[in-house]
Design a protein around this motif. Structure first.
Motif, PDB file in Angstrom:
ATOM      1  N   GLU A   1      50.176  36.341  34.621  1.00 55.80           N
ATOM      2  CA  GLU A   1      51.449  36.618  35.283  1.00 55.80           C
ATOM      3  C   GLU A   1      51.818  38.076  35.042  1.00 55.80           C
ATOM      4  O   GLU A   1      51.737  38.567  33.916  1.00 55.80           O
ATOM      5  N   ARG A   2      52.221  38.746  36.115  1.00 56.02           N
ATOM      6  CA  ARG A   2      52.562  40.163  36.030  1.00 56.02           C
ATOM      7  C   ARG A   2      53.842  40.401  36.832  1.00 56.02           C
ATOM      8  O   ARG A   2      53.884  40.160  38.045  1.00 56.02           O
ATOM      9  N   LYS A   3      54.886  40.816  36.142  1.00 53.97           N
ATOM     10  CA  LYS A   3      56.183  41.088  36.750  1.00 53.97           C
ATOM     11  C   LYS A   3      56.684  39.897  37.569  1.00 53.97           C
ATOM     12  O   LYS A   3      57.161  40.044  38.698  1.00 53.97           O
ATOM     13  N   GLY A   4      56.523  38.714  37.012  1.00 53.32           N
ATOM     14  CA  GLY A   4      57.024  37.510  37.652  1.00 53.32           C
ATOM     15  C   GLY A   4      56.131  36.927  38.729  1.00 53.32           C
ATOM     16  O   GLY A   4      56.438  35.874  39.281  1.00 53.32           O
ATOM     17  N   LYS A   5      55.018  37.585  39.031  1.00 56.96           N
ATOM     18  CA  LYS A   5      54.107  37.098  40.057  1.00 56.96           C
ATOM     19  C   LYS A   5      52.876  36.474  39.396  1.00 56.96           C
ATOM     20  O   LYS A   5      52.304  37.059  38.471  1.00 56.96           O
ATOM     21  N   LYS A   6      52.479  35.308  39.872  1.00 55.46           N
ATOM     22  CA  LYS A   6      51.383  34.569  39.249  1.00 55.46           C
ATOM     23  C   LYS A   6      50.055  34.879  39.942  1.00 55.46           C
ATOM     24  O   LYS A   6      49.963  34.922  41.165  1.00 55.46           O
ATOM     25  N   PHE A   7      49.042  35.061  39.099  1.00 56.08           N
ATOM     26  CA  PHE A   7      47.687  35.302  39.581  1.00 56.08           C
ATOM     27  C   PHE A   7      46.731  34.343  38.894  1.00 56.08           C
ATOM     28  O   PHE A   7      47.037  33.786  37.830  1.00 56.08           O
ATOM     29  N   MET A   8      45.565  34.175  39.506  1.00 57.03           N
ATOM     30  CA  MET A   8      44.456  33.488  38.856  1.00 57.03           C
ATOM     31  C   MET A   8      43.264  34.437  38.905  1.00 57.03           C
ATOM     32  O   MET A   8      42.742  34.744  39.975  1.00 57.03           O
ATOM     33  N   LEU A   9      42.879  34.959  37.731  1.00 59.78           N
ATOM     34  CA  LEU A   9      41.724  35.852  37.654  1.00 59.78           C
ATOM     35  C   LEU A   9      40.458  35.010  37.536  1.00 59.78           C
ATOM     36  O   LEU A   9      40.362  34.144  36.670  1.00 59.78           O
ATOM     37  N   ILE A  10      39.497  35.267  38.407  1.00 61.41           N
ATOM     38  CA  ILE A  10      38.230  34.531  38.385  1.00 61.41           C
ATOM     39  C   ILE A  10      37.138  35.495  37.958  1.00 61.41           C
ATOM     40  O   ILE A  10      36.698  36.349  38.735  1.00 61.41           O
ATOM     41  N   ASP A  11      36.732  35.383  36.700  1.00 61.56           N
ATOM     42  CA  ASP A  11      35.650  36.220  36.181  1.00 61.56           C
ATOM     43  C   ASP A  11      34.327  35.556  36.532  1.00 61.56           C
ATOM     44  O   ASP A  11      34.114  34.372  36.253  1.00 61.56           O
TER      45      ASP A  11
ATOM     46  N   LEU B   1      37.070  44.288  32.234  1.00 68.71           N
ATOM     47  CA  LEU B   1      38.253  44.544  33.054  1.00 68.71           C
ATOM     48  C   LEU B   1      39.242  43.381  32.957  1.00 68.71           C
ATOM     49  O   LEU B   1      40.453  43.585  32.874  1.00 68.71           O
ATOM     50  N   VAL B   2      38.722  42.143  32.946  1.00 72.53           N
ATOM     51  CA  VAL B   2      39.584  40.971  32.776  1.00 72.53           C
ATOM     52  C   VAL B   2      40.316  41.047  31.441  1.00 72.53           C
ATOM     53  O   VAL B   2      41.534  40.820  31.352  1.00 72.53           O
ATOM     54  N   ASN B   3      39.593  41.373  30.386  1.00 68.21           N
ATOM     55  CA  ASN B   3      40.211  41.489  29.055  1.00 68.21           C
ATOM     56  C   ASN B   3      41.261  42.600  29.021  1.00 68.21           C
ATOM     57  O   ASN B   3      42.306  42.459  28.367  1.00 68.21           O
ATOM     58  N   ALA B   4      40.988  43.704  29.723  1.00 70.70           N
ATOM     59  CA  ALA B   4      41.961  44.796  29.763  1.00 70.70           C
ATOM     60  C   ALA B   4      43.229  44.358  30.483  1.00 70.70           C
ATOM     61  O   ALA B   4      44.345  44.705  30.063  1.00 70.70           O
ATOM     62  N   ILE B   5      43.071  43.595  31.546  1.00 77.60           N
ATOM     63  CA  ILE B   5      44.244  43.108  32.287  1.00 77.60           C
ATOM     64  C   ILE B   5      45.051  42.143  31.431  1.00 77.60           C
ATOM     65  O   ILE B   5      46.279  42.225  31.349  1.00 77.60           O
ATOM     66  N   LEU B   6      44.335  41.230  30.773  1.00 79.62           N
ATOM     67  CA  LEU B   6      45.016  40.218  29.949  1.00 79.62           C
ATOM     68  C   LEU B   6      45.480  40.773  28.612  1.00 79.62           C
ATOM     69  O   LEU B   6      46.265  40.106  27.912  1.00 79.62           O
TER      70      LEU B   6
END
Length: 462
Positions: free
Chosen positions: A230-240, A202-207
């Motif tokens: 980053e998605r539409k100007g909003k920053k996230f940190m994905l923790i796998d 799922l992380v790979n699909a998002i990235l």
């Protein structure tokens, strides 16, 4: 908006000080069962930074020798839980009393700023009366006459830097450099679940990249991996995270360490994405992980992965209705969390996943006023009174939102309920109050926790 609480025993001029700060005369009633305490809250606009001022009621009218220690402690608890700063009001004409000393000892335990207000210093000739109170051990001591407006300017000068410093803390980044809920800091999303449910996929699909190792072998991910996104100007940190399997008597040291890191990832996340395998359905271990998320008071989205493998022969609508019903029954206690079906392999429905994340983040209350909270709960109690238990009925005296000491993007909705007797509040009624808050505040994906504190029974004097 910050809150300043006024505490002190009766007849020290707390009501007069409250009215002076509020800028208008407000009727203040005694604390009686069924009386809404938010009637004594108001906004003070006299300082550069407006703040909410609340009066917690007179404490220990009979003195500590008459068994009022419980009342003193409870009122101090309310002030310490509700306020960003505390005005401890004493009577300059009476001198230091045993109730003053008892309350001072309790207030010194808190990290909240305390300002000692020696009231009824009506003339210059009374100024020496304030010196006696320095032995209570507080740095900020201000002599006032609330009735005549004397010393109010000096009091506001002491309050102002406290409000400014706490506002600065709110915008300061935390130790990990991820910050306090302002948009420039990434929102931390922890993907948690059993082994081999497709978290890394799922992380790979998002990235849209093969950033994490994917394998059919369960336990491939050994450590919690932080990945900026980053998605539409909003920053996230994905923790796998590593899959959290059922605890066995013997675990390999590396696996045990991986599970510990996954649990730590839940604690430091803003929103947990609980990943479920659609083909396998909700398992007992899924429920245990969900319970851990609740215990840590974290926001949650239930992500059912591998939707492409779930009854592919059925039409989409029937597949979704069947899946939703099964997952909701399996995770009945997590009914407030939005449910999203995805397929990491096909990279489908990711927009719905982030739509749910954004709804939680944007709908998360950053501040719930003490008055608003008490009004909502008292309205709910009036509409549906709690049942009698052992001849008594639960009576809510006061409620506050217990803000976390450290700033965070999504503050936990942890509410302190001060009442007559904690043990007579049924679990079912707590669920009712939770539902009423959710309905009124439009809360989605956020756990609501009540911490109930009963009044200590007064000791009978012999």
């Amino acid at each position: 908006m910050k809150t300043i609480a006024i505490v002190g025993r009766p007849n020290v001029g707390k009501s007069a000080l409250f009215n002076r700060l509020a800028g208008r005369r407000i009727s203040i009633v005694h604390d009686m069962p069924g009386v809404t305490r938010d009637r004594i809250s108001a906004i003070c606009k006299k300082a550069d930074i407006p703040f909410e001022v609340i009066d917690t009621g007179g404490i220990g009218g009979g003195g500590v020798e008459d068994g009022f220690e419980g009342m003193i402690e409870q009122e101090a608890e309310i002030a310490m839980a509700a306020a960003d700063g505390i005005l401890f009001v004493v009577d300059g004409q009476d001198g230091v009393t045993p109730v003053d000393e008892a309350l001072a000892a309790l207030l010194r335990r808190t990290s909240r700023p305390i300002m000692l207000v020696v009231n009824k210093i009506d003339t210059d000739g009374h100024s020496l009366d304030a010196v006696e109170f320095t032995r209570l051990g507080f740095t900020d001591v201000v002599a006032t006459s609330a009735e005549h407006g004397r010393g109010i300017g000096d009091l506001l000068k002491v309050i102002r830097p406290i409000l400014q410093s706490r506002a600065a803390e709110k915008h300061a980044p935390d130790d990990e450099g991820t910050g306090s809920g302002e948009r420039e800091y990434p929102l931390k999303l922890a993907l948690v679940g059993r082994p081999n449910v497709g978290k890394s996929s799922l992380v790979n699909a998002i990235l849209e990249d093969e950033r994490t190792m994917v394998s059919e072998v369960s336990g491939t991910t050994r450590d919690a991996v932080d990945l900026p996104y980053e998605r539409k100007g909003k920053k996230f940190m994905l923790i796998d995270t590593a899959g959290i399997r059922r605890r066995l008597r013997r675990l390999e040291p590396v696996e045990a360490f991986s599970i510990m890191r996954s649990q730590k990832a839940i604690r430091r996340s803003d929103i947990c994405l609980l990943v479920i395998d659609a083909a396998e359905g909700v398992q007992s271990q899924d429920r245990k992980i969900a319970q851990t998320i609740q215990d840590e008071e974290k926001a949650c989205v239930v992500v059912v992965n591998k939707f492409d493998l779930y009854h592919p022969e059925l039409p989409f609508k029937k597949r979704w209705e069947k899946l939703s019903d099964e997952v909701r029954r399996g995770l009945f206690f997590l009914d407030y969390a939005p449910l999203v079906a995805t397929s990491a392999q096909d990279r489908t429905y990711l927009k719905k996943l982030f739509a749910a994340v954004n709804r939680i983040h944007e709908g998360s209350p950053k501040n719930i006023g003490t008055g608003e909270l008490n009004r909502l709960l008292q309205r709910a109690i009036y509409k549906n009174p709690p049942p009698l238990k052992t001849g008594r009925r639960f009576n809510l005296l006061y409620s506050v939102w217990k803000n976390p000491e450290r700033p965070c993007s999504i503050p936990p909705l942890h509410f302190l309920l001060f009442c007559n007797r904690a043990h007579i509040l049924p679990t079912s009624y707590k669920r009712y109050l939770e539902h009423q808050l959710r309905e009124s505040l439009k809360l989605e994906g956020l756990p609501v926790t009540f911490e109930v504190r009963g009044r200590k029974p007064m000791r009978r004097s012999s």
